[in-house]
Design an enzyme around this catalytic site. Sequence first.
Site, PDB file in Angstrom:
ATOM      1  N   ASP A  71      -4.521 -13.922 -84.310  1.00  0.00           N
ATOM      2  CA  ASP A  71      -3.858 -15.137 -84.784  1.00  0.00           C
ATOM      3  C   ASP A  71      -3.474 -14.929 -86.239  1.00  0.00           C
ATOM      4  O   ASP A  71      -4.292 -14.459 -87.050  1.00  0.00           O
ATOM      5  CB  ASP A  71      -4.806 -16.343 -84.641  1.00  0.00           C
ATOM      6  N   HIS A 113      -2.539 -20.742 -74.648  1.00  0.00           N
ATOM      7  CA  HIS A 113      -3.303 -19.692 -75.321  1.00  0.00           C
ATOM      8  C   HIS A 113      -4.739 -20.141 -75.524  1.00  0.00           C
ATOM      9  O   HIS A 113      -5.021 -21.324 -75.675  1.00  0.00           O
ATOM     10  CB  HIS A 113      -2.675 -19.318 -76.668  1.00  0.00           C
ATOM     11  N   ASN A 138      -6.261 -25.788 -77.032  1.00  0.00           N
ATOM     12  CA  ASN A 138      -5.687 -27.088 -77.374  1.00  0.00           C
ATOM     13  C   ASN A 138      -4.561 -27.420 -76.406  1.00  0.00           C
ATOM     14  O   ASN A 138      -3.700 -26.575 -76.151  1.00  0.00           O
ATOM     15  CB  ASN A 138      -5.144 -27.054 -78.817  1.00  0.00           C
TER      16      ASN A 138
END
Length: 139
Positions: free
Chosen positions: A30, A99, A86
């Site tokens: 990330d 993801h 999320n």
Amino acid sequence: MDSCIFCKIIAGEIPSSKVYEDDKVLAFLDISQTTPGHTLVVPKEHVRNVLEMSEKTALELSSRLPKLARAVKSATNAKGLNILNNNEEVAGQSVFHAHIHLIPRYDSNDELSITFTEHEPDFDALAKLAQKIANEVTA
Ligand code: AMP
Ligand code: ZN
């Protein structure tokens, strides 16, 4: 999908720090590095999030998590790791290609903070709500 940044990463059209790839799944660092080693695991199929995911894609994605979680933890010498996902903006989703976040934890005061607020249990309310959710589960 043309505009999807993760589809572009999967297609190799924009760079990423790749840590794992197979025919169904890609994992890369990330860009925000919430903690060092923060990694994203994505299905190669474009799907918005878990709410729109097939069981097949969910199986493909989740089956890679244990080995990737172990690899991230051991490469970073983290003491533990949170696995987060999320779904929709209200839940913090900002990239609308599903993801899973693997976030190594070094100590409980590091840069990630997750708080579960606790309420006094109302067991009648819990039973009703559980039944309502159970009725919505599809085969
Ligand atoms: P979420 O808020 O759960 O949708 O997470 C999206 C994540 O994607 C954020 O943590 C971003 O830092 C990360 N991200 C966005 N663009 C990129 C990129 N080009 N490469 C790697 N990570 C990215
Ligand atoms: Zn996509």
